[in-house]
Write an enzyme that holds these catalytic residues in place. Structure first.
Site, mmCIF file in Angstrom:
data_model
loop_
_atom_site.group_PDB
_atom_site.id
_atom_site.type_symbol
_atom_site.label_atom_id
_atom_site.label_comp_id
_atom_site.label_asym_id
_atom_site.label_seq_id
_atom_site.Cartn_x
_atom_site.Cartn_y
_atom_site.Cartn_z
ATOM 1 N N GLU A 112 -6.189 -30.554 44.468
ATOM 2 C CA GLU A 112 -6.757 -30.758 43.129
ATOM 3 C C GLU A 112 -6.480 -32.190 42.714
ATOM 4 O O GLU A 112 -5.397 -32.704 42.982
ATOM 5 C CB GLU A 112 -6.064 -29.829 42.114
ATOM 6 C CG GLU A 112 -6.344 -28.368 42.342
ATOM 7 C CD GLU A 112 -5.312 -27.476 41.644
ATOM 8 O OE1 GLU A 112 -4.400 -28.004 40.982
ATOM 9 O OE2 GLU A 112 -5.425 -26.258 41.776
ATOM 10 N N LYS A 114 -5.143 -35.031 40.638
ATOM 11 C CA LYS A 114 -3.994 -35.021 39.731
ATOM 12 C C LYS A 114 -4.386 -35.804 38.480
ATOM 13 O O LYS A 114 -4.449 -37.030 38.484
ATOM 14 C CB LYS A 114 -2.783 -35.651 40.418
ATOM 15 C CG LYS A 114 -1.525 -35.576 39.592
ATOM 16 C CD LYS A 114 -0.323 -35.944 40.453
ATOM 17 C CE LYS A 114 0.967 -35.840 39.680
ATOM 18 N NZ LYS A 114 1.029 -36.690 38.504
ATOM 19 N N ASP A 116 -4.134 -37.607 35.103
ATOM 20 C CA ASP A 116 -3.047 -38.362 34.498
ATOM 21 C C ASP A 116 -3.074 -38.133 32.992
ATOM 22 O O ASP A 116 -3.586 -38.934 32.221
ATOM 23 C CB ASP A 116 -3.237 -39.848 34.819
ATOM 24 C CG ASP A 116 -1.965 -40.628 34.596
ATOM 25 O OD1 ASP A 116 -0.918 -40.006 34.338
ATOM 26 O OD2 ASP A 116 -2.021 -41.869 34.681
ATOM 27 N N TYR A 225 -4.807 -25.496 35.664
ATOM 28 C CA TYR A 225 -4.560 -25.373 37.109
ATOM 29 C C TYR A 225 -3.494 -24.345 37.463
ATOM 30 O O TYR A 225 -3.004 -24.307 38.588
ATOM 31 C CB TYR A 225 -4.194 -26.727 37.713
ATOM 32 C CG TYR A 225 -3.125 -27.486 36.946
ATOM 33 C CD1 TYR A 225 -1.809 -27.037 36.905
ATOM 34 C CD2 TYR A 225 -3.440 -28.662 36.261
ATOM 35 C CE1 TYR A 225 -0.839 -27.727 36.198
ATOM 36 C CE2 TYR A 225 -2.473 -29.362 35.553
ATOM 37 C CZ TYR A 225 -1.176 -28.884 35.519
ATOM 38 O OH TYR A 225 -0.222 -29.568 34.828
ATOM 39 N N LYS A 313 0.292 -39.529 45.752
ATOM 40 C CA LYS A 313 -0.075 -40.613 44.823
ATOM 41 C C LYS A 313 -0.852 -41.695 45.558
ATOM 42 O O LYS A 313 -0.393 -42.205 46.582
ATOM 43 C CB LYS A 313 1.191 -41.236 44.233
ATOM 44 C CG LYS A 313 2.016 -40.281 43.396
ATOM 45 C CD LYS A 313 1.630 -40.367 41.935
ATOM 46 C CE LYS A 313 2.526 -39.535 41.079
ATOM 47 N NZ LYS A 313 3.372 -40.243 40.191
ATOM 48 N N CYS A 407 -2.395 -76.501 19.442
ATOM 49 C CA CYS A 407 -3.030 -75.205 19.230
ATOM 50 C C CYS A 407 -4.528 -75.339 19.482
ATOM 51 O O CYS A 407 -5.178 -76.193 18.873
ATOM 52 C CB CYS A 407 -2.778 -74.723 17.808
ATOM 53 S SG CYS A 407 -3.784 -73.294 17.382
ATOM 54 N N CYS A 410 -6.492 -74.790 15.906
ATOM 55 C CA CYS A 410 -6.444 -75.721 14.774
ATOM 56 C C CYS A 410 -5.958 -77.115 15.153
ATOM 57 O O CYS A 410 -5.973 -78.015 14.323
ATOM 58 C CB CYS A 410 -5.561 -75.146 13.669
ATOM 59 S SG CYS A 410 -3.819 -75.184 14.093
ATOM 60 N N CYS A 425 1.820 -71.617 17.664
ATOM 61 C CA CYS A 425 1.234 -72.635 16.801
ATOM 62 C C CYS A 425 2.077 -72.678 15.530
ATOM 63 O O CYS A 425 2.358 -71.647 14.938
ATOM 64 C CB CYS A 425 -0.205 -72.242 16.468
ATOM 65 S SG CYS A 425 -0.870 -73.168 15.088
ATOM 66 N N CYS A 430 -3.228 -71.886 10.283
ATOM 67 C CA CYS A 430 -4.122 -71.785 11.444
ATOM 68 C C CYS A 430 -5.067 -70.600 11.244
ATOM 69 O O CYS A 430 -4.653 -69.513 10.859
ATOM 70 C CB CYS A 430 -3.300 -71.587 12.711
ATOM 71 S SG CYS A 430 -4.316 -71.309 14.167
HETATM 72 S S1 IVH Z 1 0.835 -28.194 39.360
HETATM 73 C C1 IVH Z 1 4.452 -25.819 39.943
HETATM 74 N N1 IVH Z 1 -1.572 -29.228 39.326
HETATM 75 O O1 IVH Z 1 1.453 -33.501 37.490
HETATM 76 C C2 IVH Z 1 3.215 -26.540 39.613
HETATM 77 N N2 IVH Z 1 0.143 -30.394 38.214
HETATM 78 O O2 IVH Z 1 4.729 -33.511 38.622
HETATM 79 C C3 IVH Z 1 3.433 -27.745 38.806
HETATM 80 N N3 IVH Z 1 -0.608 -32.437 37.092
HETATM 81 O O3 IVH Z 1 3.860 -31.900 35.516
HETATM 82 C C4 IVH Z 1 2.268 -28.523 38.430
HETATM 83 N N4 IVH Z 1 -2.722 -32.278 37.636
HETATM 84 O O4 IVH Z 1 1.648 -32.581 34.441
HETATM 85 C C5 IVH Z 1 -0.295 -29.374 38.937
HETATM 86 N N5 IVH Z 1 -3.752 -29.987 39.354
HETATM 87 C C6 IVH Z 1 -2.493 -30.132 38.972
HETATM 88 C C7 IVH Z 1 -2.079 -31.229 38.174
HETATM 89 C C8 IVH Z 1 -0.735 -31.325 37.833
HETATM 90 C C9 IVH Z 1 -1.818 -32.998 36.989
HETATM 91 C C10 IVH Z 1 0.632 -33.005 36.486
HETATM 92 C C11 IVH Z 1 1.459 -32.013 35.727
HETATM 93 C C12 IVH Z 1 2.799 -31.948 36.417
HETATM 94 C C13 IVH Z 1 2.794 -33.218 37.233
HETATM 95 C C14 IVH Z 1 3.466 -33.028 38.570
#
Ligand code: IVH
Length: 666
Positions: A112, A114, A116, A225, A313, A407, A410, A425, A430
């Protein structure tokens, strides 16, 4: 149809249209028709308040503000994931998983994106959302139910049949789409407000707003999720959970995929490295989960991380581009910031045209020149960074950059305080600092021009209506009414406040001018000592230093200020506008509170600033903490530690009435 049934029908229709709009992106009706359904429901509920229920879509606009957030203990801890940064790490994870499972088992995975954002837990009972919480420390989070209820894609009632007490918990990530985030920042920029660093911070901030009506205005969204349901309802795979989540009407990120083995998984990770930048939400990697719930259970986890999942990551995206030019911007506080204008490149989903170079030292450290090839990266922040100059690609045609001595706005000299990295400045007039100066002039402690907030000041400056303080007094109601978001009534209020400020005491005018190093206290002393702005403006440094708080540096600053032509012009303009520039001199003759020191505490009937001013006008001094040198503690209701301390030290405690008697002894 009676009201009760019509309300029921409207609610289920609205919920269905919400799903079509937010989940399937295939609306069946126009916004106009949707609004009509909503308005009808609102009207019926207003007529029949006894029929309003917490799961009604009308409840999504946000309830009453709260004082703080209650704490919520999570039924199952909200764990975080172990991170991996390379394909090798992922293969090792697969090897570990296989080793922990019986030899003949071959685990498949779900990958999935991730998101942010900020993780949340949503608890439904009998299919109705009753509580939402943040992750907090994993064991205990904040109750943010009222804010989460305002998120459009969070259904207040799940689709399907549920027993009345049936509990379902889902978890997911709340986020702000990139496009909405950019819009938010554009609006902030236009209003002269500070820009938000990134969508994740903006999301976290929105969820922590104490006023749900404010939260309702933020473009929050969610992807779910994770699922916890009664044992007999739990699917036997994670992909089954995602299906069930989707069927209940909750949003699931659409690119989740089942991968049959680690090779398919790796190919998937590689495929998404670039592609993820095309999405309208920020992702910082991929979450990889073992698909079978039986396998998940067998793998278990530590107290911090499950062993069946890992976060992969991606490295922050980095691109090469050319420096077209380097310019220096002057900020509201006079700070000079070098900025590189770049040949536009696409980076993590947005087009990058500029990168900050922070300060003079950074320009020198990078040895960056116009025409250079550079590597740029966006590391979580909106403003991209220059990682390095690609010096091998220099042709010799690059132009070294000389940081300006003057500056750029001015032409005044610039200075760099010892120990500071920033160059500023020095000209308090200014143009780059005009907005900030106006805000200061209008502030409560200065001329107290109410309602002149950043949005009004920005418009006044942008439309060229105001170039200095004096221009404020030439504004008319008609001029103000032509501005955005300025109703007749507020225009009249602003004009009235401006008018009132003509009579402001001299010390407030002095403070409002924004003379470097002159705060409220020094302004007061100058007013008392000289009795008029003209006397201060024509005083020499030696005469100025006779004022208690004025040393040689402050005296020089005051003198330098009034010597500028710009200052002379503004003073004349203010005089022409009828602004008060005198007061009685107070240095002669004793005053009732001469030599006495006061501390103010507790809830009082007037703003502290006002009481403080009265005391100072009468010759007294107000300090912030009680000591044995304090002569009186002025005490209102609900006083705390200061009162305790005064009692301990034997400092006399007086109330407002007693203070009033001291101020004007008859
Ligand atoms: S699963 C036990 N799935 O990433 C399952 N986390 O450190 C724990 N996150 O705290 C999380 N997308 O805030 C999971 N598809 C996804 C996610 C996801 C983002 C974040 C979540 C979690 C951190 C993982």
């Amino acid at each position: 149809m009676d009201a009760k049934n019509e309300i029921k029908h409207l609610r289920s229709e609205i919920a269905r249209h919400d799903r079509l709009y937010y989940l399937q992106a295939s609306p069946e009706i126009s916004d106009f028709e949707y609004d009509a359904l909503f308005a009808r429901l609102k009207r019926l509920e207003a007529e029949h308040p006894e029929l309003v229920t917490p799961d009604s879509p009308t409840q999504k606009v946000g309830g009453a503000p709260v004082d703080g957030f209650a704490q919520v203990e999570h039924a199952v801890p909200m764990l975080s994931l172990d991170n991996s940064y390379s394909i090798e790490d992922v293969r090792e994870f697969d090897a570990r998983v296989r080793k922990s499972l019986p030899a003949q088992e071959s685990p498949s995975y779900v990958a999935e994106l991730k998101i942010d954002g900020v993780s949340v837990s949503l608890a439904y009972r009998g299919g109705v959302l009753w509580r939402a919480a943040t992750r907090g420390d994993g064991a205990v989070g904040d109750d943010i139910t009222e804010n989460v209820k305002t998120i459009k894609s969070v259904p207040l009632r799940l689709k399907g049949q549920f027993d009345p007490g049936e509990e379902i918990e889902v978890r997911g990530e709340v986020y702000i789409p990139r496009s909405d985030f950019e819009k938010m920042n554009e609006e902030r920029e236009a209003a002269g407000e500070q820009l938000l660093a990134n969508p994740r911070n903006a999301t976290a901030g929105s969820l922590k707003l104490l006023d749900p009506k404010m939260a309702a205005k933020r473009p929050l969204s969610v992807f779910i999720y994770w699922l916890r349901a009664a044992e007999n309802k739990m699917p036997d795979s994670h992909s089954g959970c995602l299906d069930m989540i989707r069927e209940m009407g909750l949003p699931v990120e659409p690119n989740a995929e089942v991968l049959r083995d680690v090779d398919a998984l790796v190919a998937h990770l590689e495929k998404w490295e670039d592609r993820r930048s095309e999405l309208d939400y920020e992702t910082d990697g991929m979450v990889i989960k073992v698909n079978s719930m039986a396998h998940q259970r067998a793998l278990g986890g530590t107290s911090r991380h499950p062993r069946f999942a890992i976060a992969f990551k991606y490295p922050p995206e980095q691109k090469e581009t050319a420096v077209v030019s380097i310019e220096v911007q002057v900020g509201r506080t006079g700070k000079l910031t070098p900025v590189a204008n770049l040949e536009p490149v696409r980076l993590s989903g947005t087009i990058v045209k500029r990168a900050t170079l922070h300060n003079r030292d950074e320009v020198e450290r990078l040895d960056i020149r116009e025409g250079d090839r550079v590597l740029v990266r966006k590391a979580g922040e909106i403003i991209p960074q220059i990682v390095a100059v690609v010096k091998e690609k220099r042709t010799g045609a690059e132009k070294p950059f000389a940081f300006p001595e003057q500056c750029p706005v001015c032409g005044s000299e610039t200075s760099r305080q010892e120990g500071e990295v920033d160059v500023r400045c020095v000209n308090p007039f200014c143009d780059a600092q005009l907005r900030e100066r106006l805000a200061h002039f209008c502030s409560r402690q200065a001329m107290d021009i109410e309602n002149a907030g950043p949005s009004l000041i920005n418009q006044l400056v942008d439309r060229g209506l105001v170039h200095d303080f004096g221009d404020l007094y030439a504004l008319t109601r008609e001029k103000l009414e032509s501005l955005d978001r300025m109703a007749e009534k507020s225009a009249a209020n602003v004009i009235e406040a401006i008018d009132r400020s003509r009579k402001a005491p001299l010390d407030r005018l002095i403070f409002g001018l924004g003379i470097p190093m002159v705060g409220t206290r020094t302004a007061k002393q100058l007013a008392d000592e000289f009795g008029s702005l003209d006397a201060i403006a024509s005083a020499d440094a030696e005469r100025l230093t006779q004022v208690t708080d004025v040393g040689p540096r402050v005296a020089a600053s005051v003198k330098e200020y009034f010597e500028r032509d710009a200052a002379k012009n503004v003073v004349e303009k203010l005089r022409g506008a009828g602004v008060n520039m005198t007061q009685e001199r107070r240095s002669e003759g004793p005053r009732p509170l001469d030599g006495l020191s006061f501390v103010i505490t507790g809830a009082l009937s007037r703003p502290r600033d006002e009481i403080k001013r009265d005391i100072e006008n009468a010759g007294g001094k107000v300090v912030s903490s009680v000591s044995k040198n304090t002569n009186f503690l002025v005490c209102g209701e609900d006083a705390g530690s200061k009162l305790e301390k005064a009692n301990k030290l034997g400092v006399p405690v007086i109330d407002e009435a007693a203070l009033a008697r001291m101020l004007s002894p008859s």
